[in-house]
Motif scaffolding. Structure first.
Motif, PDB file in Angstrom:
ATOM      1  N   ALA A  55       0.857  -1.190   0.000  1.00 17.94           N
ATOM      2  CA  ALA A  55       0.000   0.000   0.000  1.00 17.94           C
ATOM      3  C   ALA A  55       0.891   1.238   0.000  1.00 17.94           C
ATOM      4  CB  ALA A  55      -0.891   0.010   1.227  1.00 17.94           C
ATOM      5  N   PRO A  56       0.479   2.277  -0.722  1.00 16.16           N
ATOM      6  CA  PRO A  56       1.236   3.535  -0.670  1.00 16.16           C
ATOM      7  C   PRO A  56       1.226   4.101   0.754  1.00 16.16           C
ATOM      8  CG  PRO A  56      -0.411   3.599  -2.417  1.00 16.16           C
ATOM      9  CD  PRO A  56      -0.663   2.363  -1.613  1.00 16.16           C
ATOM     10  N   SER A  57       2.127   5.000   1.024  1.00 13.16           N
ATOM     11  CA  SER A  57       2.161   5.614   2.355  1.00 13.16           C
ATOM     12  C   SER A  57       0.844   6.343   2.633  1.00 13.16           C
ATOM     13  CB  SER A  57       3.337   6.585   2.457  1.00 13.16           C
ATOM     14  OG  SER A  57       3.196   7.602   1.491  1.00 13.16           O
ATOM     15  N   ARG A  58       0.459   6.336   3.880  1.00 15.42           N
ATOM     16  CA  ARG A  58      -0.798   6.950   4.288  1.00 15.42           C
ATOM     17  C   ARG A  58      -0.713   8.470   4.183  1.00 15.42           C
ATOM     18  NH1 ARG A  58      -2.964   9.372   8.688  1.00 15.42           N
ATOM     19  NH2 ARG A  58      -1.149   9.163  10.000  1.00 15.42           N
ATOM     20  N   GLY A  59      -1.803   9.076   3.747  1.00  8.34           N
ATOM     21  CA  GLY A  59      -1.884  10.531   3.688  1.00  8.34           C
ATOM     22  C   GLY A  59      -2.302  11.099   5.032  1.00  8.34           C
ATOM     23  N   ASN A  60      -2.453  12.410   5.074  1.00  8.38           N
ATOM     24  CA  ASN A  60      -2.850  13.097   6.306  1.00  8.38           C
ATOM     25  C   ASN A  60      -4.277  12.757   6.713  1.00  8.38           C
ATOM     26  OD1 ASN A  60      -0.425  14.389   6.558  1.00  8.38           O
ATOM     27  ND2 ASN A  60      -1.142  16.349   5.802  1.00  8.38           N
ATOM     28  N   PHE A  61      -4.506  12.743   8.023  1.00  8.10           N
ATOM     29  CA  PHE A  61      -5.858  12.639   8.564  1.00  8.10           C
ATOM     30  C   PHE A  61      -6.400  14.067   8.608  1.00  8.10           C
ATOM     31  CE2 PHE A  61      -8.750  12.267  12.356  1.00  8.10           C
ATOM     32  CZ  PHE A  61      -9.744  11.586  11.682  1.00  8.10           C
ATOM     33  N   VAL A  62      -7.418  14.328   7.793  1.00  9.69           N
ATOM     34  CA  VAL A  62      -7.949  15.676   7.587  1.00  9.69           C
ATOM     35  C   VAL A  62      -9.356  15.763   8.179  1.00  9.69           C
ATOM     36  CG1 VAL A  62      -8.448  17.440   5.851  1.00  9.69           C
ATOM     37  CG2 VAL A  62      -6.685  15.737   5.406  1.00  9.69           C
ATOM     38  N   VAL A  63      -9.633  16.868   8.901  1.00 12.47           N
ATOM     39  CA  VAL A  63     -10.947  17.087   9.501  1.00 12.47           C
ATOM     40  C   VAL A  63     -11.470  18.458   9.108  1.00 12.47           C
ATOM     41  CG1 VAL A  63     -12.184  17.391  11.689  1.00 12.47           C
ATOM     42  CG2 VAL A  63     -10.520  15.566  11.455  1.00 12.47           C
ATOM     43  N   ASN A  64     -12.757  18.513   8.798  1.00 11.34           N
ATOM     44  CA  ASN A  64     -13.421  19.774   8.502  1.00 11.34           C
ATOM     45  C   ASN A  64     -14.046  20.290   9.799  1.00 11.34           C
ATOM     46  OD1 ASN A  64     -15.707  21.571   7.807  1.00 11.34           O
ATOM     47  ND2 ASN A  64     -14.926  21.211   5.745  1.00 11.34           N
ATOM     48  N   LEU A  65     -13.531  21.397  10.309  1.00  9.03           N
ATOM     49  CA  LEU A  65     -13.979  21.922  11.593  1.00  9.03           C
ATOM     50  C   LEU A  65     -15.407  22.452  11.551  1.00  9.03           C
ATOM     51  CD1 LEU A  65     -10.709  23.673  12.782  1.00  9.03           C
ATOM     52  CD2 LEU A  65     -11.600  21.429  13.428  1.00  9.03           C
ATOM     53  N   GLU A  66     -15.831  22.976  10.418  1.00  4.18           N
ATOM     54  CA  GLU A  66     -17.215  23.453  10.305  1.00  4.18           C
ATOM     55  C   GLU A  66     -18.190  22.283  10.447  1.00  4.18           C
ATOM     56  OE1 GLU A  66     -20.053  26.190   7.418  1.00  4.18           O
ATOM     57  OE2 GLU A  66     -18.057  25.630   6.730  1.00  4.18           O
ATOM     58  N   ARG A  67     -17.889  21.193   9.787  1.00  4.11           N
ATOM     59  CA  ARG A  67     -18.740  19.998   9.874  1.00  4.11           C
ATOM     60  C   ARG A  67     -18.681  19.408  11.281  1.00  4.11           C
ATOM     61  NH1 ARG A  67     -23.010  17.366   9.245  1.00  4.11           N
ATOM     62  NH2 ARG A  67     -22.879  15.219   8.559  1.00  4.11           N
ATOM     63  N   ALA A  68     -17.498  19.402  11.893  1.00  2.00           N
ATOM     64  CA  ALA A  68     -17.360  18.898  13.259  1.00  2.00           C
ATOM     65  C   ALA A  68     -18.227  19.706  14.221  1.00  2.00           C
ATOM     66  CB  ALA A  68     -15.900  18.942  13.692  1.00  2.00           C
ATOM     67  N   GLU A  69     -18.270  21.015  14.039  1.00  2.00           N
ATOM     68  CA  GLU A  69     -19.102  21.863  14.890  1.00  2.00           C
ATOM     69  C   GLU A  69     -20.588  21.524  14.715  1.00  2.00           C
ATOM     70  OE1 GLU A  69     -20.046  26.582  15.740  1.00  2.00           O
ATOM     71  OE2 GLU A  69     -18.470  26.026  14.331  1.00  2.00           O
ATOM     72  N   MET A  70     -21.010  21.292  13.466  1.00  2.00           N
ATOM     73  CA  MET A  70     -22.406  20.932  13.208  1.00  2.00           C
ATOM     74  C   MET A  70     -22.791  19.637  13.920  1.00  2.00           C
ATOM     75  SD  MET A  70     -22.619  21.747   9.134  1.00  2.00           S
ATOM     76  CE  MET A  70     -24.276  21.120   8.977  1.00  2.00           C
ATOM     77  N   LEU A  71     -21.844  18.738  14.093  1.00  4.42           N
ATOM     78  CA  LEU A  71     -22.105  17.441  14.724  1.00  4.42           C
ATOM     79  C   LEU A  71     -21.811  17.443  16.221  1.00  4.42           C
ATOM     80  CD1 LEU A  71     -20.525  15.212  11.938  1.00  4.42           C
ATOM     81  CD2 LEU A  71     -22.972  15.454  12.450  1.00  4.42           C
TER      82      LEU A  71
END
Length: 105
Positions: A55-71
């Motif tokens: 498997a290729p190297s893993r990319g960054n773990f990315v989070v959308n803060l606007e969506r996190a706030e909605m949840l």
């Protein structure tokens, strides 16, 4: 806006649009690795059966803060060391008039 459960994707572009999070596994990276394997077969004469699966190297773990706030997940993701990249806004979650006026980055 109507989805009340966390949503996950496989590419950063979807997090930019409004999905909660992803481990960025870009198509570019997959294509690059496929080209490397093709080069080994076509130029170096290696047998495909002899090339191990990887498997290729893993990319960054990315989070959308606007969506996190909605949840209601802001406290969990805001300073979490697992999160490697945070996006402030979600393009698809912006009001249509703001997008039409060019106020959405």
């Amino acid at each position: 806006r109507n989805i009340k459960r966390p949503d996950v994707s496989h590419e950063k572009q979807f997090v930019q649009e409004g999905i909660l999070c992803a481990v960025d596994d870009s198509g570019y990276k997959q294509g690059y690795e496929a080209a490397r394997i093709a080069h080994r077969i076509l130029n170096d004469g290696e047998s495909p059966a002899q090339i191990p699966v990887y498997a290729p190297s893993r990319g960054n773990f990315v989070v959308n803060l606007e969506r996190a706030e909605m949840l209601g997940l802001t406290a969990i993701v805001a300073d979490n060391p697992v999160v490697e990249e945070r996006l402030e806004r979600a393009v698809a979650l912006q009001h249509p008039s703001a997008a039409a006026a060019g106020k959405v980055p």
